[in-house]
Design a protein around this motif. Structure first.
Motif, PDB file in Angstrom:
ATOM      1  N   TYR A  68       0.716  -1.476  -0.057  1.00  0.00           N
ATOM      2  CA  TYR A  68      -0.121   0.078   0.096  1.00  0.00           C
ATOM      3  C   TYR A  68       0.907   1.163   0.170  1.00  0.00           C
ATOM      4  O   TYR A  68       0.499   2.009  -0.782  1.00  0.00           O
ATOM      5  N   LYS A  69       1.944   1.257   0.563  1.00  0.00           N
ATOM      6  CA  LYS A  69       2.781   2.521   0.835  1.00  0.00           C
ATOM      7  C   LYS A  69       3.360   2.778  -0.386  1.00  0.00           C
ATOM      8  O   LYS A  69       3.695   3.960  -0.781  1.00  0.00           O
ATOM      9  N   ASN A  70       3.838   1.880  -1.003  1.00  0.00           N
ATOM     10  CA  ASN A  70       4.748   1.972  -2.107  1.00  0.00           C
ATOM     11  C   ASN A  70       3.947   1.838  -3.639  1.00  0.00           C
ATOM     12  O   ASN A  70       4.402   1.720  -4.607  1.00  0.00           O
ATOM     13  N   SER A  71       2.553   1.587  -3.587  1.00  0.00           N
ATOM     14  CA  SER A  71       1.724   1.553  -4.686  1.00  0.00           C
ATOM     15  C   SER A  71       0.605   2.583  -4.840  1.00  0.00           C
ATOM     16  O   SER A  71      -0.451   2.332  -4.771  1.00  0.00           O
ATOM     17  N   PRO A  72       1.105   3.899  -4.967  1.00  0.00           N
ATOM     18  CA  PRO A  72       0.116   4.905  -4.784  1.00  0.00           C
ATOM     19  C   PRO A  72      -0.486   5.095  -6.117  1.00  0.00           C
ATOM     20  O   PRO A  72      -0.200   4.811  -6.932  1.00  0.00           O
ATOM     21  N   GLY A  73      -1.950   5.538  -5.851  1.00  0.00           N
ATOM     22  CA  GLY A  73      -2.652   5.462  -7.223  1.00  0.00           C
ATOM     23  C   GLY A  73      -3.239   4.267  -7.934  1.00  0.00           C
ATOM     24  O   GLY A  73      -3.867   4.332  -9.091  1.00  0.00           O
ATOM     25  N   ILE A  74      -3.152   3.094  -7.071  1.00  0.00           N
ATOM     26  CA  ILE A  74      -3.727   2.004  -7.843  1.00  0.00           C
ATOM     27  C   ILE A  74      -5.117   1.908  -7.433  1.00  0.00           C
ATOM     28  O   ILE A  74      -5.666   2.643  -6.433  1.00  0.00           O
ATOM     29  N   ASN A  75      -6.032   1.139  -8.422  1.00  0.00           N
ATOM     30  CA  ASN A  75      -7.229   1.123  -8.069  1.00  0.00           C
ATOM     31  C   ASN A  75      -7.735   0.129  -6.890  1.00  0.00           C
ATOM     32  O   ASN A  75      -8.546   0.831  -6.166  1.00  0.00           O
ATOM     33  N   GLN A  76      -7.261  -0.954  -6.897  1.00  0.00           N
ATOM     34  CA  GLN A  76      -7.652  -1.856  -5.842  1.00  0.00           C
ATOM     35  C   GLN A  76      -6.669  -3.027  -5.942  1.00  0.00           C
ATOM     36  O   GLN A  76      -5.771  -3.311  -6.547  1.00  0.00           O
ATOM     37  N   ILE A  77      -6.522  -3.724  -4.583  1.00  0.00           N
ATOM     38  CA  ILE A  77      -5.620  -4.862  -4.507  1.00  0.00           C
ATOM     39  C   ILE A  77      -6.589  -6.085  -4.394  1.00  0.00           C
ATOM     40  O   ILE A  77      -7.951  -6.125  -3.592  1.00  0.00           O
ATOM     41  N   ILE A  78      -6.586  -7.239  -5.198  1.00  0.00           N
ATOM     42  CA  ILE A  78      -7.112  -8.442  -5.200  1.00  0.00           C
ATOM     43  C   ILE A  78      -6.365  -9.602  -4.600  1.00  0.00           C
ATOM     44  O   ILE A  78      -5.128  -9.497  -5.205  1.00  0.00           O
ATOM     45  N   VAL A  79      -6.793 -10.122  -3.581  1.00  0.00           N
ATOM     46  CA  VAL A  79      -6.043 -11.277  -2.896  1.00  0.00           C
ATOM     47  C   VAL A  79      -6.895 -12.508  -3.391  1.00  0.00           C
ATOM     48  O   VAL A  79      -8.227 -12.466  -2.764  1.00  0.00           O
ATOM     49  N   VAL A  80      -6.296 -13.493  -3.753  1.00  0.00           N
ATOM     50  CA  VAL A  80      -7.042 -14.805  -3.944  1.00  0.00           C
ATOM     51  C   VAL A  80      -6.453 -15.837  -2.964  1.00  0.00           C
ATOM     52  O   VAL A  80      -5.352 -16.107  -2.970  1.00  0.00           O
ATOM     53  N   ASP A  81      -7.480 -16.036  -2.042  1.00  0.00           N
ATOM     54  CA  ASP A  81      -6.989 -16.951  -1.044  1.00  0.00           C
ATOM     55  C   ASP A  81      -7.324 -18.247  -1.704  1.00  0.00           C
ATOM     56  O   ASP A  81      -8.488 -18.955  -1.637  1.00  0.00           O
ATOM     57  N   ASP A  82      -6.327 -19.226  -1.738  1.00  0.00           N
ATOM     58  CA  ASP A  82      -6.513 -20.554  -2.386  1.00  0.00           C
ATOM     59  C   ASP A  82      -6.665 -21.643  -1.415  1.00  0.00           C
ATOM     60  O   ASP A  82      -5.758 -22.669  -1.078  1.00  0.00           O
ATOM     61  N   HIS A  83      -7.970 -21.359  -0.711  1.00  0.00           N
ATOM     62  CA  HIS A  83      -8.263 -22.293   0.149  1.00  0.00           C
ATOM     63  C   HIS A  83      -7.392 -22.807   1.481  1.00  0.00           C
ATOM     64  O   HIS A  83      -6.949 -23.691   1.774  1.00  0.00           O
ATOM     65  N   SER A  84      -6.979 -21.330   1.878  1.00  0.00           N
ATOM     66  CA  SER A  84      -6.182 -21.535   3.185  1.00  0.00           C
ATOM     67  C   SER A  84      -6.744 -21.901   4.246  1.00  0.00           C
ATOM     68  O   SER A  84      -7.995 -21.886   4.334  1.00  0.00           O
ATOM     69  N   PHE A  85      -6.064 -22.485   5.480  1.00  0.00           N
ATOM     70  CA  PHE A  85      -6.623 -23.140   6.659  1.00  0.00           C
ATOM     71  C   PHE A  85      -5.793 -22.214   7.693  1.00  0.00           C
ATOM     72  O   PHE A  85      -5.850 -22.542   8.825  1.00  0.00           O
ATOM     73  N   ASP A  86      -5.017 -21.096   7.290  1.00  0.00           N
ATOM     74  CA  ASP A  86      -4.427 -20.133   8.409  1.00  0.00           C
ATOM     75  C   ASP A  86      -5.295 -18.791   8.871  1.00  0.00           C
ATOM     76  O   ASP A  86      -4.806 -18.121   9.316  1.00  0.00           O
ATOM     77  N   ASN A  87      -6.667 -19.019   8.463  1.00  0.00           N
ATOM     78  CA  ASN A  87      -7.374 -17.738   8.917  1.00  0.00           C
ATOM     79  C   ASN A  87      -6.973 -16.380   8.040  1.00  0.00           C
ATOM     80  O   ASN A  87      -7.345 -15.377   8.647  1.00  0.00           O
ATOM     81  N   THR A  88      -6.525 -16.740   6.779  1.00  0.00           N
ATOM     82  CA  THR A  88      -6.115 -15.468   5.958  1.00  0.00           C
ATOM     83  C   THR A  88      -7.413 -14.645   5.758  1.00  0.00           C
ATOM     84  O   THR A  88      -7.227 -13.397   5.798  1.00  0.00           O
ATOM     85  N   ALA A  89      -8.386 -15.330   5.305  1.00  0.00           N
ATOM     86  CA  ALA A  89      -9.954 -14.662   5.032  1.00  0.00           C
ATOM     87  C   ALA A  89     -10.231 -13.547   6.136  1.00  0.00           C
ATOM     88  O   ALA A  89     -10.510 -12.289   6.097  1.00  0.00           O
TER      89      ALA A  89
END
Length: 292
Positions: free
Chosen positions: A24-45
């Motif tokens: 976030y700090k080094n990517s000013p002006g971006i539209n959005q961040i998309i995170v694909v959680d590939d069925h994690s079981f470490d409470n990422t979501a």
């Protein structure tokens, strides 16, 4: 022109905790961040929902692997350009500006970032694709491919190329395949020295069985070659190499048999690639590795 960032993650909560503030700090002006959680079981979501509610979170119902998960993430973007970041890649200040300048050329498909302790791939052919790290890191270079985990792509061309080929699941060689197909269809890929990122190599693949990872890497190398190398002289050199190498490394038969399981799909993709290509393999080799 809009830009999104796609991050694919499997059990990477601890990595995302360290990475996202820097992204976030080094990517000013971006539209959005998309995170694909590939069925994690470490409470990422749960972590992302609580701490980064503006992130577009996609949760795969089962683990699909890096190749397919990245395709899903890019498909969810509506931006003109998409940054592909592994969850162990940390962009440095100002990394996007020099990369985006290259897209003023409509033929440029992707720009690959300058990873710390790495370089652009200096590619040669001797019966199979060989590459070493380029020695000159002071100037932009035409690169054979863009890293699947530290690059920015033109979304419209990604769609034309249909993204990563799922045959390379769960990962490895999918970005090389995409890059080679892009070049043979007349597009360009650039390695930009001023687009600096730090790759800490803490990804999920390090936690997998090393024998399995070795098998996948070697299998996918064969799939890449069989699908993409269509110059007759190159193909002949490859099969000659394959015979000689296997006779001296009998265990390699296991790799060949693993790749042969996909041979009907490989033949279909090979015919398709040959039909839509406008450059030969030899021509691509003459264009890459050179300063921009």
């Amino acid at each position: 022109m809009s830009t999104d960032i796609v991050i694919t993650s499997f059990n990477g909560r601890k990595l995302l905790e360290k990475q996202l503030p820097i992204v976030y700090k080094n990517s000013p002006g971006i539209n959005q961040i998309i995170v694909v959680d590939d069925h994690s079981f470490d409470n990422t979501a749960t972590f992302l929902a609580a701490n980064y509610p503006k992130i577009k979170l996609i949760i795969n119902p089962k683990n699909l692997g890096f190749t397919r998960a990245t395709n899903i993430g890019v498909a969810a973007s509506r931006a003109d350009f998409v940054v592909l970041l592994n969850n162990d890649v940390y962009p440095q200040k100002g990394y996007l500006t020099p990369a985006l300048k290259h897209f003023s050329n409509p033929d440029v498909f992707a720009v690959t970032f300058n990873e710390t302790h790495s370089s652009w791939p200096n590619v040669t052919w001797d019966g199979k694709l060989q590459y070493t790290q380029g020695t000159d890191k002071t100037t932009a270079v035409f690169s054979a491919w863009a890293s699947g985990g530290s690059s920015i792509i033109r979304h419209s061309v990604w769609n034309t190329l249909t993204g990563f080929n799922p045959l390379f699941s769960p990962g490895y060689w999918e970005d090389i395949d995409l890059g080679w197909r892009a070049w043979k269809q007349g597009f360009r890929i650039i390695w930009e020295p001023q687009s600096k990122v730090q790759h800490r190599h803490e990804s999920t693949f390090k936690n997998l069985n090393p024998n399995f990872v070795s098998l996948i890497k070697q299998r996918n190398e064969l799939l890449f070659t069989w699908m993409n190398i269509t110059d007759r002289s190159f193909a002949f050199e490859h099969y000659r190499y394959l015979v000689n190498y296997t006779l001296h490394h009998l265990g390699y038969f296991r790799i060949i048999f693993s790749a042969m399981r996909f041979y009907p799909q490989v033949l279909q993709q090979r015919r398709h690639n040959r039909h839509i290509s406008i450059l030969t393999d030899q021509k691509v080799l003459s264009l890459i590795n050179l300063p921009v």
